[in-house]
Design a protein around this motif. Structure first.
Motif, PDB file in Angstrom:
ATOM      1  N   ASP A   1      33.281   1.815 -92.404  1.00  0.00           N
ATOM      2  CA  ASP A   1      33.919   0.575 -92.034  1.00  0.00           C
ATOM      3  C   ASP A   1      33.367  -0.121 -90.789  1.00  0.00           C
ATOM      4  N   VAL A   2      32.620  -0.970 -90.525  1.00  0.00           N
ATOM      5  CA  VAL A   2      32.035  -1.614 -89.319  1.00  0.00           C
ATOM      6  C   VAL A   2      32.353  -2.861 -88.985  1.00  0.00           C
ATOM      7  N   THR A   3      32.553  -3.497 -88.025  1.00  0.00           N
ATOM      8  CA  THR A   3      32.820  -4.536 -87.358  1.00  0.00           C
ATOM      9  C   THR A   3      31.313  -5.445 -87.585  1.00  0.00           C
ATOM     10  N   VAL A   4      31.377  -6.633 -87.845  1.00  0.00           N
ATOM     11  CA  VAL A   4      30.043  -7.429 -87.927  1.00  0.00           C
ATOM     12  C   VAL A   4      29.470  -7.326 -86.490  1.00  0.00           C
ATOM     13  N   GLY A   5      28.130  -7.108 -86.478  1.00  0.00           N
ATOM     14  CA  GLY A   5      27.501  -7.294 -85.247  1.00  0.00           C
ATOM     15  C   GLY A   5      27.263  -5.729 -84.884  1.00  0.00           C
ATOM     16  N   GLU A   6      27.914  -4.778 -85.303  1.00  0.00           N
ATOM     17  CA  GLU A   6      27.738  -3.115 -84.601  1.00  0.00           C
ATOM     18  C   GLU A   6      26.970  -2.738 -85.709  1.00  0.00           C
ATOM     19  N   ASN A   7      26.639  -1.624 -85.204  1.00  0.00           N
ATOM     20  CA  ASN A   7      25.526  -0.512 -85.931  1.00  0.00           C
ATOM     21  C   ASN A   7      26.267   0.489 -86.707  1.00  0.00           C
ATOM     22  N   ALA A   8      25.606   0.807 -87.713  1.00  0.00           N
ATOM     23  CA  ALA A   8      26.300   1.889 -88.889  1.00  0.00           C
ATOM     24  C   ALA A   8      25.106   2.955 -89.014  1.00  0.00           C
ATOM     25  N   THR A   9      25.493   4.097 -89.052  1.00  0.00           N
ATOM     26  CA  THR A   9      24.888   5.236 -89.391  1.00  0.00           C
ATOM     27  C   THR A   9      25.160   5.930 -90.647  1.00  0.00           C
ATOM     28  N   MET A  10      24.529   6.080 -91.530  1.00  0.00           N
ATOM     29  CA  MET A  10      24.654   7.026 -92.595  1.00  0.00           C
ATOM     30  C   MET A  10      23.650   8.123 -92.895  1.00  0.00           C
ATOM     31  N   GLN A  11      24.136   9.190 -93.264  1.00  0.00           N
ATOM     32  CA  GLN A  11      23.388  10.499 -93.229  1.00  0.00           C
ATOM     33  C   GLN A  11      23.200  10.900 -94.661  1.00  0.00           C
ATOM     34  N   CYS A  12      22.094  11.705 -95.010  1.00  0.00           N
ATOM     35  CA  CYS A  12      21.895  12.115 -96.427  1.00  0.00           C
ATOM     36  C   CYS A  12      21.184  13.631 -95.945  1.00  0.00           C
ATOM     37  N   ILE A  13      21.531  14.556 -96.490  1.00  0.00           N
ATOM     38  CA  ILE A  13      20.974  15.974 -96.180  1.00  0.00           C
ATOM     39  C   ILE A  13      20.827  16.499 -97.644  1.00  0.00           C
ATOM     40  N   ALA A  14      19.520  17.082 -97.787  1.00  0.00           N
ATOM     41  CA  ALA A  14      19.220  17.825 -99.209  1.00  0.00           C
ATOM     42  C   ALA A  14      18.616  19.122 -98.932  1.00  0.00           C
ATOM     43  N   SER A  15      19.016  19.814 -99.889  1.00  0.00           N
ATOM     44  CA  SER A  15      18.320  21.232 -99.963  1.00  0.00           C
ATOM     45  C   SER A  15      17.170  21.053-101.171  1.00  0.00           C
ATOM     46  N   HIS A  16      16.052  21.704-100.920  1.00  0.00           N
ATOM     47  CA  HIS A  16      14.957  21.624-101.864  1.00  0.00           C
ATOM     48  C   HIS A  16      13.769  22.903-101.876  1.00  0.00           C
ATOM     49  N   ASP A  17      13.270  23.122-102.885  1.00  0.00           N
ATOM     50  CA  ASP A  17      12.336  24.231-102.986  1.00  0.00           C
ATOM     51  C   ASP A  17      11.294  24.055-101.982  1.00  0.00           C
ATOM     52  N   PRO A  18      11.114  25.094-100.998  1.00  0.00           N
ATOM     53  CA  PRO A  18      10.152  24.993 -99.969  1.00  0.00           C
ATOM     54  C   PRO A  18       8.966  24.641-100.298  1.00  0.00           C
ATOM     55  N   THR A  19       8.390  25.197-101.493  1.00  0.00           N
ATOM     56  CA  THR A  19       7.220  24.762-101.785  1.00  0.00           C
ATOM     57  C   THR A  19       6.682  23.255-102.169  1.00  0.00           C
ATOM     58  N   LEU A  20       7.856  22.415-102.260  1.00  0.00           N
ATOM     59  CA  LEU A  20       7.692  21.155-102.712  1.00  0.00           C
ATOM     60  C   LEU A  20       8.007  20.180-101.240  1.00  0.00           C
ATOM     61  N   ASP A  21       7.447  19.271-101.506  1.00  0.00           N
ATOM     62  CA  ASP A  21       7.861  18.057-100.452  1.00  0.00           C
ATOM     63  C   ASP A  21       9.022  17.273-100.861  1.00  0.00           C
ATOM     64  N   LEU A  22       9.932  16.768 -99.774  1.00  0.00           N
ATOM     65  CA  LEU A  22      10.987  16.004-100.113  1.00  0.00           C
ATOM     66  C   LEU A  22      11.042  14.672 -99.702  1.00  0.00           C
ATOM     67  N   THR A  23      10.978  13.516-100.232  1.00  0.00           N
ATOM     68  CA  THR A  23      11.157  12.332-100.011  1.00  0.00           C
ATOM     69  C   THR A  23      12.832  11.804-100.179  1.00  0.00           C
ATOM     70  N   PHE A  24      13.329  11.091 -99.431  1.00  0.00           N
ATOM     71  CA  PHE A  24      14.245  10.368 -99.200  1.00  0.00           C
ATOM     72  C   PHE A  24      14.121   8.974 -99.607  1.00  0.00           C
ATOM     73  N   ILE A  25      14.665   8.458-100.670  1.00  0.00           N
ATOM     74  CA  ILE A  25      14.698   6.872-100.822  1.00  0.00           C
ATOM     75  C   ILE A  25      16.209   6.157-100.730  1.00  0.00           C
ATOM     76  N   TRP A  26      16.175   5.394 -99.984  1.00  0.00           N
ATOM     77  CA  TRP A  26      17.445   4.481 -99.705  1.00  0.00           C
ATOM     78  C   TRP A  26      17.305   3.193-100.386  1.00  0.00           C
ATOM     79  N   SER A  27      18.580   3.005-101.074  1.00  0.00           N
ATOM     80  CA  SER A  27      18.286   1.684-101.770  1.00  0.00           C
ATOM     81  C   SER A  27      19.900   0.810-101.414  1.00  0.00           C
ATOM     82  N   LEU A  28      19.900  -0.460-101.486  1.00  0.00           N
ATOM     83  CA  LEU A  28      21.076  -0.998-101.264  1.00  0.00           C
ATOM     84  C   LEU A  28      21.431  -1.977-102.328  1.00  0.00           C
ATOM     85  N   ASN A  29      22.449  -1.733-102.975  1.00  0.00           N
ATOM     86  CA  ASN A  29      22.987  -2.491-104.377  1.00  0.00           C
ATOM     87  C   ASN A  29      21.772  -2.343-105.579  1.00  0.00           C
TER      88      ASN A  29
END
Length: 190
Positions: A143-171
């Motif tokens: 919950d953030v007041t209009v005009g302020e900044n918001a931070t969202m985190q996403c942390i994942a574990s994955h196989d070390p032999t593969l690359d990992l890509t994060f894709i963010w979407s809104l609605n």
């Protein structure tokens, strides 16, 4: 309807066919050639992938798509063991092999065999298991007041032999950080 249906085609059915439509005002012709295609299976144009990756506990579909006419019968082996449909393994009508609940024991060399009345062929690929990608820290509601900044985190574990890509979407729409850099900022923590 003016249809011509030929069942159980043979090579003798090949040739030029002509349809004639006629009424009191005249007559019209249309021609078409019927070619009977027959070839032994070949993987020359579409070999099996040499390396197939599957996530631990996940599902994999290994495609087997040789060129062949008539449609070939398919069988599969893992090493020297012939595979049959079971609770975790299924051979589809199109020749694909499906394996669910992947474990380390599923790793190995898989061969697809295709055979029709013109001949037979096979193609082989190696299945390797990777660790499944998991979200360790999911974004939380903010919950953030209009005009302020918001931070969202996403942390994942994955196989070390593969690359990992994060894709963010809104609605449901993927955020393009290049075009919307005034509004969104991506911070990557290593």
């Amino acid at each position: 309807k003016g249809e011509l249906r030929i069942q159980s085609l043979t090579f003798e059915d090949a040739g030029m066919y002509q349809c004639i439509a006629e009424n009191t005002y005249g007559i019209i012709y249309a021609n078409a050639e019927l070619k009977i295609v027959a070839s032994p299976p070949t993987f020359e144009l579409n070999p099996m992938k040499k390396k197939i990756l599957a996530a631990k506990g996940g599902r994999v579909i290994i495609e087997c798509k040789p060129k062949a006419a008539p449609k070939p019968k398919f069988s599969w082996s893992k090493g020297t063991e012939l595979l049959v449909n079971g609770s975790r393994i299924r051979i589809w009508d199109d020749g694909s092999l499906e394996i669910i609940n992947i474990t380390k024991l599923d790793e190995g060399r898989y061969t697809c065999f295709a055979e029709n009345n013109r001949g037979k062929a096979n193609s082989t690929g190696t299945l390797e298991m990777t660790e499944a990608t998991r979200i360790i820290l999911a974004p939380l509601n903010v919950d953030v007041t209009v005009g302020e900044n918001a931070t969202m985190q996403c942390i994942a574990s994955h196989d070390p032999t593969l690359d990992l890509t994060f894709i963010w979407s809104l609605n449901g729409f993927v955020i393009d950080f290049e075009k919307e850099h005034e509004h969104y900022e991506r911070n990557v923590m290593v």
